[in-house]
Design a protein around this motif. Structure first.
Motif, PDB file in Angstrom:
ATOM      1  N   UNK A  56       0.858  -1.254   0.047  1.00 10.71           N
ATOM      2  CA  UNK A  56       0.112   0.075  -0.035  1.00 10.71           C
ATOM      3  C   UNK A  56       0.926   1.271  -0.051  1.00 10.71           C
ATOM      4  N   UNK A  57       1.933   1.321   0.769  1.00  6.06           N
ATOM      5  CA  UNK A  57       2.734   2.420   0.823  1.00  6.06           C
ATOM      6  C   UNK A  57       3.615   2.625  -0.466  1.00  6.06           C
ATOM      7  N   UNK A  58       4.057   1.505  -0.983  1.00  4.99           N
ATOM      8  CA  UNK A  58       4.842   1.381  -2.330  1.00  4.99           C
ATOM      9  C   UNK A  58       3.597   2.163  -3.446  1.00  4.99           C
ATOM     10  N   UNK A  59       2.343   1.690  -3.374  1.00  2.00           N
ATOM     11  CA  UNK A  59       1.545   2.307  -4.429  1.00  2.00           C
ATOM     12  C   UNK A  59       1.329   3.576  -4.288  1.00  2.00           C
ATOM     13  N   UNK A  60       1.399   4.159  -3.070  1.00  2.25           N
ATOM     14  CA  UNK A  60       0.960   5.461  -2.833  1.00  2.25           C
ATOM     15  C   UNK A  60       2.443   6.557  -3.425  1.00  2.25           C
ATOM     16  N   UNK A  61       3.634   5.923  -3.203  1.00  7.47           N
ATOM     17  CA  UNK A  61       4.668   6.463  -3.580  1.00  7.47           C
ATOM     18  C   UNK A  61       4.659   6.443  -5.388  1.00  7.47           C
ATOM     19  N   UNK A  62       4.467   5.209  -5.594  1.00 11.20           N
ATOM     20  CA  UNK A  62       4.185   5.133  -7.251  1.00 11.20           C
ATOM     21  C   UNK A  62       3.202   6.226  -8.141  1.00 11.20           C
ATOM     22  N   UNK A  63       2.298   6.446  -7.270  1.00 15.00           N
ATOM     23  CA  UNK A  63       1.328   7.251  -7.812  1.00 15.00           C
ATOM     24  C   UNK A  63       1.702   8.524  -7.545  1.00 15.00           C
ATOM     25  N   UNK A  64       2.503   8.888  -6.528  1.00 20.86           N
ATOM     26  CA  UNK A  64       3.050  10.184  -6.501  1.00 20.86           C
ATOM     27  C   UNK A  64       4.125  10.450  -7.428  1.00 20.86           C
ATOM     28  N   UNK A  65       4.565   9.538  -8.552  1.00 20.58           N
ATOM     29  CA  UNK A  65       5.569   9.708  -9.415  1.00 20.58           C
ATOM     30  C   UNK A  65       6.879   8.969  -8.843  1.00 20.58           C
ATOM     31  N   UNK A  66       6.784   8.171  -7.842  1.00 22.23           N
ATOM     32  CA  UNK A  66       8.058   7.305  -7.438  1.00 22.23           C
ATOM     33  C   UNK A  66       8.176   6.452  -8.481  1.00 22.23           C
ATOM     34  N   UNK A  67       9.236   5.554  -8.316  1.00 18.86           N
ATOM     35  CA  UNK A  67       9.610   4.457  -9.288  1.00 18.86           C
ATOM     36  C   UNK A  67       8.984   3.090  -8.541  1.00 18.86           C
ATOM     37  N   UNK A  68       8.749   2.347  -9.412  1.00 15.38           N
ATOM     38  CA  UNK A  68       8.435   0.687  -8.768  1.00 15.38           C
ATOM     39  C   UNK A  68       9.689   0.164  -8.323  1.00 15.38           C
ATOM     40  N   UNK A  69       9.564  -0.555  -6.985  1.00 13.80           N
ATOM     41  CA  UNK A  69      10.628  -1.095  -6.478  1.00 13.80           C
ATOM     42  C   UNK A  69      11.465  -2.250  -7.560  1.00 13.80           C
ATOM     43  N   UNK A  70      12.852  -2.242  -7.611  1.00 13.23           N
ATOM     44  CA  UNK A  70      13.471  -3.153  -8.384  1.00 13.23           C
ATOM     45  C   UNK A  70      12.997  -4.581  -8.175  1.00 13.23           C
ATOM     46  N   UNK A  71      12.568  -5.419  -9.327  1.00 14.07           N
ATOM     47  CA  UNK A  71      12.021  -6.769  -9.120  1.00 14.07           C
ATOM     48  C   UNK A  71      10.724  -6.768  -8.734  1.00 14.07           C
ATOM     49  N   UNK A  72       9.914  -5.855  -8.896  1.00 17.90           N
ATOM     50  CA  UNK A  72       8.310  -5.885  -8.584  1.00 17.90           C
ATOM     51  C   UNK A  72       7.593  -5.149  -9.963  1.00 17.90           C
ATOM     52  N   UNK A  73       6.565  -5.419  -9.922  1.00 10.80           N
ATOM     53  CA  UNK A  73       5.651  -4.813 -10.981  1.00 10.80           C
ATOM     54  C   UNK A  73       4.315  -4.501 -10.152  1.00 10.80           C
ATOM     55  N   UNK A  74       3.305  -3.615 -10.865  1.00  7.14           N
ATOM     56  CA  UNK A  74       2.089  -3.217 -10.415  1.00  7.14           C
ATOM     57  C   UNK A  74       1.088  -4.214 -11.107  1.00  7.14           C
ATOM     58  N   UNK A  75       0.291  -4.774 -10.356  1.00  2.00           N
ATOM     59  CA  UNK A  75      -0.846  -5.759 -11.033  1.00  2.00           C
ATOM     60  C   UNK A  75      -2.186  -5.392 -10.414  1.00  2.00           C
ATOM     61  N   UNK A  76      -3.167  -5.593 -11.040  1.00  2.00           N
ATOM     62  CA  UNK A  76      -4.410  -5.277 -10.541  1.00  2.00           C
ATOM     63  C   UNK A  76      -5.386  -6.361 -10.862  1.00  2.00           C
ATOM     64  N   UNK A  77      -6.261  -6.520 -10.056  1.00  2.00           N
ATOM     65  CA  UNK A  77      -7.343  -7.571 -10.198  1.00  2.00           C
ATOM     66  C   UNK A  77      -8.687  -6.885  -9.726  1.00  2.00           C
ATOM     67  N   UNK A  78      -9.679  -7.356 -10.517  1.00  2.00           N
ATOM     68  CA  UNK A  78     -11.170  -6.983 -10.268  1.00  2.00           C
ATOM     69  C   UNK A  78     -11.945  -8.071  -9.845  1.00  2.00           C
TER      70      UNK A  78
END
Length: 772
Positions: A143-165
């Motif tokens: 959740x914290x990393x998503x907030x940083x990414x939404x604010x223009x921060x980088x995605x942590x190395x070795x990770x990616x953003x995925x979504x599900x509905x």
């Protein structure tokens, strides 16, 4: 409809238990009547509408054809693996009757009979989906990393953003996002089983079971990451991300995601059978039936004549009891088709012939009962006690002979695949129908007939009154004859090599020809047959609007060009143009053949164990040797007469194996009875007595089989020639192997010592009583 079938089946089961427990004749009659009325009504409802519940095969109606291609570098092993995976995905129970063949070096042709638009889409999904399953860890501070990414921060190395509905409790779709590790902790290769399951409120999900190494790995992953979320990713799409609350060493997992029941079932199938190499569908066509209308008409007429012949013979020979036998036979068919509808069977022309052939085999239980009734009456008993005694004395032989076959079928289903599993299912359903008809419906009709004084005497024709033939005297002549046939057949197989095998086992060529004008497929069949290629399979194909009609002819290797030339000469006005001549692999691949062989061998081992427990080791060995003998004789006959062995022939051979062991067990049951009752005489004399006492039953049962087989031989046409020839030879071999092969084996094994065998049988009976 499904609810009615479910409760009908449940009610039938309750009535069956009640019927077994009932002690009063009046109650047993009433419950028995209610049982067969409910059971037959449920099966009739299950088959409605018949054209949807039981599909017609590619030979009768045609279907859909898919040409799939493997991507990347494709080795022969990868191609064969893909063939077997596709087979398991589209025909897990072995009852769909598809054609699945490798074409060239990287393509596979898959033909499915009679698919609806919905089923065509399901098949597309099953064929093309790779089903790459991954278990990945979610970032501990997602959740914290998503907030940083939404604010223009980088995605942590070795990770990616995925979504599900997923839907919430109110039914609204809610999107969830997670920061998920790119590298998987575990893949779907560790899954041993996947199946559709239902949650507490009826929602569909996919339940997974892991292999032993997967079970250990999943346990370690969950133990080391308690409190974190584990993302379940399928084909790059996030399905769910449950939280790990504790270490999970049970070897189970779930995939949720708002699945419909059909989607969950499809996903289970592809997860259980993952493809190592991605595939894509490159061509999709509608294909016509492989058989002409004349061939279909001949097969149906032959089957009808055979069935009518059995009816006439049974009524003529057994009078009122013959009518009862026919009623139980009709009930057998209703039960069989009702159960087949639940398994979504596909019915081919040989399948129809096989069902009718069960008419000849199914009356065996009735004949066995009636001959026992005749013996009871001859012993001076009244009609009522004679009928009860006939049913009771025939019971052990009927149960033992059918249970040996069911044990084999269960092992074949569990370990086999493709057509072998389909045969096991068909065999088991046929036995269920036979036992229900003879032991439930037949007994109930006789109970009512006696209670209402409708039946006052047991009347029937009779021949072989108290026969006293020294049948075992001819055993060495029969053994010598069999050895000559078997040795000659083995030499013939060795000489012919792969030419003894049909395209199903050896592969061949597929010739594609496009016609400039509309061409009658019957004319194409005649032209190919006139060229000496009558064995070839011919299909018309339609690719859609604006495309010309094409024909695919499957031949042996080297005959493809010959077929194309023959058509050009015979039908010059059709304007045929040659599209391609491709090599096609066998329908039965090495893996399927190996698995089927193992299943059959273990099935025979199951018979060996069961017969040893119920009878004695010498009986088990005699039965197995006779079974091998009958199967080998049929295969030898095909080789010696220059015919080819195809899947249809193998299907007939498997049926013959069941017929063979059934016949042998009936004889052995009578020998056991003689030994158990301490009847006087040597083992040689006791066996001769048992063979003579059951000789009329053996002849009558084989006559009903011969009636159906001969109708197929004379009226079934060329398409049923191999099937009917196999059964004709098998029925003859089975008749004399029981008399002259199985019984002599018991004599040889025991050294002719009746005292030793009496002790062994008595010991077996004591062991059964001790464990009861």
């Amino acid at each position: 409809m499904e609810t009615i079938i479910f409760f009908g089946g449940l009610l039938a089961l309750i009535l069956f238990v009640w019927h077994l427990a009932a002690t009063e004749d009046r109650v047993r009659r009433a419950v028995g009547t209610a049982l067969w009325v409910i059971a037959l009504s449920t099966c009739i409802i299950a088959t409605y509408p018949l054209h949807k519940t039981i599909r017609l095969g590619l030979d009768l109606k045609g279907g859909s054809s898919f040409l799939i291609e493997l991507d990347g570098d494709v080795s022969p092993t990868a191609l064969q693996q893909a063939v077997e995976v596709v087979r398991k995905r589209v025909d897990n129970l072995g009852v769909a009757e598809p054609i699945i063949q490798p074409v060239g070096e990287r393509r596979i042709i898959v033909q499915m009979p009679g698919l609806s638009d919905e089923n065509i889409q399901t098949t597309r999904n099953q064929l093309s989906r790779v089903a790459q399953l991954e278990f990945r860890l979610v970032h501990p501070d997602s959740a914290a990393e998503l907030a940083k990414i939404d604010g223009g921060g980088p995605v942590p190395i070795g990770y990616e953003v995925m979504k599900t509905t997923q839907k919430d409790d109110a039914g609204k779709e809610q999107e969830s996002r997670y920061v998920v590790k790119r590298r998987a902790e575990m893949s779907g290769k560790h899954v041993s089983r996947a199946y559709h399951a239902f949650g507490a409120i009826g929602e569909s999900y996919v339940s997974l079971e892991f292999k032993p190494e997967g079970k250990e790995l999943f346990g370690r992953i969950t133990e080391q990451n308690v409190g974190r979320q584990l993302a379940i990713v399928l084909d790059g799409e996030l399905k769910s991300a449950p939280r790990i609350n504790e270490a999970i060493y049970g070897g189970h997992a779930q995939i949720t995601g708002d699945f419909t029941p059909q989607e969950a079932t499809e996903l289970s199938s592809v997860l259980e059978n993952p493809l190592d190499t991605p595939v894509r569908i490159v061509e999709e066509r509608t294909v016509a039936a492989t058989l002409g209308k004349d061939s279909i008409r001949s097969g149906v007429i032959a089957s009808a004549i055979g069935f009518a012949g059995v009816i006439v013979f049974m009524v003529w020979y057994y009078h009122f009891s013959g009518v009862v036998a026919i009623l139980t036979l009709l009930a057998n068919f209703i039960i069989l088709f009702g159960l087949m509808a639940q398994f979504h069977f596909t019915l081919t022309l040989p399948g129809i012939a096989g069902v009718i052939l069960t008419a000849g085999m199914a009356v065996d239980a009735n004949v066995l009962i009636y001959e026992r009734v005749r013996e009871e009456i001859a012993a001076g008993k009244a009609l009522g006690p004679s009928i009860i005694g006939g049913f009771n004395k025939a019971f052990s032989a009927i149960i033992d002979s059918n249970l040996t076959t069911i044990i084999t079928a269960i092992i074949m289903f569990y370990l086999g695949s493709g057509p072998v599993r389909g045969f096991a299912v068909t065999l088991t359903l046929g036995i269920v129908g036979t036992l229900f008809g003879a032991l439930i419906l037949g007994r109930n009709i006789f109970d009512w007939a006696l209670a209402k004084n409708v039946m006052r005497a047991f009347t029937a024709k009779r021949f072989l009154i108290n026969p006293r033939f020294d049948l075992l005297r001819y055993r060495w002549y029969a053994i010598a004859f069999s050895l000559v046939i078997l040795v000659a057949g083995a030499v013939s197989f060795k000489t012919r090599g792969e030419s003894a095998l049909g395209v199903d086992f050896a592969g061949g060529e597929a010739v594609t020809l496009t016609a400039a004008v509309q061409t009658d497929i019957a004319a194409v069949r005649r032209a190919v047959a006139d060229a000496g290629l009558g064995y070839a399979t011919i299909q018309a194909q339609h690719g859609g609007a604006g495309q010309r009609e094409s024909f695919v002819i499957r031949t042996k290797f080297g005959d493809g060009q010959k077929a194309a030339d023959a058509l050009s000469r015979a039908l010059p006005g059709a304007g045929f143009s040659l599209g391609s001549i491709d090599s096609v692999g066998p329908v039965v691949g090495k893996e399927l053949l190996a698995k089927s062989a193992v299943a059959l061998i273990l099935g025979l081992f199951g018979i060996l164990i069961y017969v040893t427990i119920r009878f004695e080791m010498s009986f088990a060995v005699g039965g197995i040797v006779a079974l091998f003998h009958d199967v080998a004789i049929v295969l030898a006959a095909f080789s010696l007469t220059g015919q080819e062995i195809s899947l249809t022939v193998i299907g007939a051979v498997l049926g013959i194996a069941g017929f063979s062991i059934n016949d042998t067990i009936v004889i052995f049951d009578r020998v056991r009875e003689c030994l158990r009752n301490s009847e006087k005489g040597t083992l040689y004399e006791l066996m001769n007595r048992a063979l003579n006492e059951t000789l009329s039953r053996t002849i009558l049962t084989n006559l009903t089989v011969f009636i159906t087989v001969l109708s197929l031989v004379f009226f079934g046409g060329p398409m049923l020639r191999d099937f009917s020839f196999a059964w004709l030879v098998g029925a003859i071999a089975g008749s004399y192997s029981t008399l002259f092969i199985a019984s002599p084996i018991v004599l040889w094994w025991t050294g002719g010592s009746d005292e030793w065998l009496r002790r062994e049988v008595a010991k077996t009976e004591e062991e059964k009583l001790a464990t009861a």
